[in-house]
Every structure is written in C-alpha cells, then in structure tokens.
Design an enzyme around this catalytic site. Structure first.
Site, short mmCIF file in Angstrom:
data_model
loop_
_atom_site.label_atom_id
_atom_site.label_comp_id
_atom_site.label_asym_id
_atom_site.label_seq_id
_atom_site.Cartn_x
_atom_site.Cartn_y
_atom_site.Cartn_z
N SER A 183 0.82 -1.21 -0.06
CA SER A 183 -0.09 0.06 0.16
C SER A 183 1.00 1.21 0.11
CB SER A 183 -0.85 -0.04 1.39
OG SER A 183 -1.59 1.35 1.27
N HIS A 235 -1.28 -1.16 -4.30
CA HIS A 235 -2.40 -1.04 -3.67
C HIS A 235 -2.37 0.64 -3.22
CE1 HIS A 235 -5.70 -1.99 -1.39
NE2 HIS A 235 -5.81 -1.16 -0.54
N ASP A 273 -4.84 3.49 -1.83
CA ASP A 273 -6.14 3.86 -0.92
C ASP A 273 -6.44 5.40 -1.54
OD1 ASP A 273 -6.24 1.59 0.69
OD2 ASP A 273 -4.07 2.09 1.40
N MET A 291 -9.21 8.27 -0.37
CA MET A 291 -9.76 8.56 0.68
C MET A 291 -10.33 9.89 0.40
SD MET A 291 -7.28 7.01 4.04
CE MET A 291 -6.83 5.58 3.70
N HIS A 311 -8.35 0.98 -3.81
CA HIS A 311 -9.22 0.84 -2.74
C HIS A 311 -10.12 2.14 -2.54
CE1 HIS A 311 -9.86 -0.26 1.45
NE2 HIS A 311 -10.75 -0.26 1.12
N MET A 360 -12.09 4.34 -0.66
CA MET A 360 -12.81 4.63 0.63
C MET A 360 -13.58 5.88 0.60
SD MET A 360 -9.88 2.91 3.28
CE MET A 360 -8.52 2.92 1.96
N MET A 381 -11.50 -5.81 5.68
CA MET A 381 -10.60 -5.03 6.50
C MET A 381 -10.21 -5.59 7.88
SD MET A 381 -9.98 -2.73 4.52
CE MET A 381 -9.34 -1.37 6.00
N GLY A 402 -2.91 4.21 8.37
CA GLY A 402 -2.14 3.20 8.10
C GLY A 402 -1.57 3.03 9.47
N ASP A 409 -6.45 -6.65 4.19
CA ASP A 409 -6.22 -5.21 4.72
C ASP A 409 -6.18 -4.57 6.02
OD1 ASP A 409 -5.07 -2.70 4.08
OD2 ASP A 409 -6.61 -1.95 2.91
N GLY A 410 -4.90 -4.68 6.42
CA GLY A 410 -4.90 -3.72 7.88
C GLY A 410 -3.88 -4.66 8.88
N GLY A 411 -3.05 -4.00 9.25
CA GLY A 411 -2.14 -4.67 10.37
C GLY A 411 -1.44 -5.90 9.72
N SER A 431 2.74 -0.19 6.20
CA SER A 431 3.88 0.18 7.12
C SER A 431 4.90 -0.92 7.09
CB SER A 431 3.28 0.71 8.41
OG SER A 431 2.61 -0.23 8.95
#
Length: 222
Positions: free
Chosen positions: A11, A36, A38, A40, A69, A71, A140, A147, A178-180, A201
């Site tokens: 991402s 990826h 994002d 927003m 993606h 959002m 998610m 992030g 997606d996420g963590g 990250s």
C-alpha cells in the site's frame, strides 16, 4: 479450499509520497504483485489522500496491476474516471453506496475487476447476494482510514467464513485482507483463507522496503 497462490499488494499509503515511482519500482523488483492505492475522501473515512491524477501518473511508472481501493462516499460517481486512469482492480465498500450491485456491475462494465470491501463491524450477509458480480472480497482487519494500525484478530473468523462460503458456491472470487499485515499476522490471515495481502507500514515503513517484501513472501512459503 480453493487454493490460489499468495500475492502481495504493498500500500502506497505508507510510502514516501514524493518518491512514489521509485518506491513502486523497488517493491516490484523485490517480487510484489500489485500496487495498492488507497483513495480517501475525508467523509467515508477521516483521512484525505489521493485521486484520479495520481493513479494516472503511477500507471506510467509500473507494470504491476493497480489495486485501487475507494474509501469514498458515492463511489459510483467516479468509477469510470478511475478505470480510465488505469485502475485494474477497483474496490468499493459495501457501506459506501445504496446500490452496491449496480456499482459492482458498473466496474466490470467499465473494464476493471470489481472488488467489495467490508469494514470490521459489517457482516458477510451484506455481500452474500452480490458475489456473482464480484471478482474479489476485501476484509478490513483494521478500521479504514489510517495506516499503521494493529491487526484485529476478531476478523479471522470472518475470513474463514468467507472462504467457506466461496468454496461452497464454487466461485472464482479472490480474498484480500488489509490492515495490520506484517510478519506476525500474515500467516494467520492466510490460514483463515486470504491469499492477497495488503501491507503498508510493514513494507514502506521498514528500513529496506524490498527486503520487507521478500520477508513477507517468505513467511507464506514457510
């Protein structure tokens, strides 16, 4: 289980925004599969990021498919613009539109692959009746918008239930998470049923983004 090879989609939300072309080149050479992106709007999520012009610019600087993606509220207003800019995959949130089926069908009609995303509190029943027009479901594992958040283990049963639903219906639908996602969580997500992993990250926040890509992929091969 419908086994598909694992894929990594770094991402750019966590990348150096002044160096996006070179950042993408680095992770592509290291073995990343998709980029990826994002998007927003400050309404669906608190943060504001990038839009159509950046997607169009990045398309010229990478051979990786662009995994966009959205959002944003009312994504149907912008689908054609993002596809024309170069989005290969376009994912919208089930919570962001009143007409989800129409929105997903429109993505396919515009020439891109259609994805649908679910926030952590949204049940699978929200997408049960649109799976026939979906190419990918994105679960998610953090609240969307920022992030660097911690992986929500509460989403692992949802991933497993989605995997079971897709297999029972024998649908060619991809499962993305997606996420963590990092070296400590990617295996659990894979075991639950995901095979496309978004990492921000954990890749671009590492001292060496290319090595981070290789380390994450190695976890899946172990």
């Amino acid at each position: 289980m419908n086994k598909k090879p694992p894929m990594l989609s770094p991402s750019i939300l966590s990348a150096d925004m002044a160096m996006l072309a070179s950042e993408l080149e680095l992770v592509e050479k290291a073995g990343a599969h998709w980029a990826h992106i994002d998007v927003m709007d400050g309404r669906f999520v608190p943060n504001i990021t990038i839009g159509v012009p950046v997607v169009a610019a990045l398309k010229k600087h990478t051979r990786m498919p662009l995994d966009v993606h959205l959002m944003i509220i009312e994504p149907e207003r912008y689908l054609d613009d993002f596809v024309k800019a170069g989005a290969d995959w376009l994912t919208v949130h089930a919570e962001s539109t009143y007409h989800l089926y129409r929105c997903l069908a429109a993505i396919r009609a515009a020439g891109a692959k259609a994805g649908v995303a679910l926030n952590p509190a949204t049940p699978l029943s929200a997408i049960e009746y649109v799976l026939e027009v979906v190419d990918m479901v994105l679960i998610m594992t953090v609240e969307p918008g920022f992030g660097g958040q911690h992986f929500l283990t509460s989403q692992l049963p949802k991933l497993a239930a989605l995997r079971k639903l897709i297999d029972e219906r024998q649908l060619p639908v991809d499962i993305q998470v997606d996420g963590g996602i990092n070296k400590d969580t990617i295996v659990a997500a894979a075991q639950a049923g995901a095979h496309i992993f978004v990492a921000g990250s954990a890749v671009f926040g590492a001292p060496d983004a290319g090595q981070a890509v290789q380390d994450l992929l190695a976890q899946l091969d172990a």
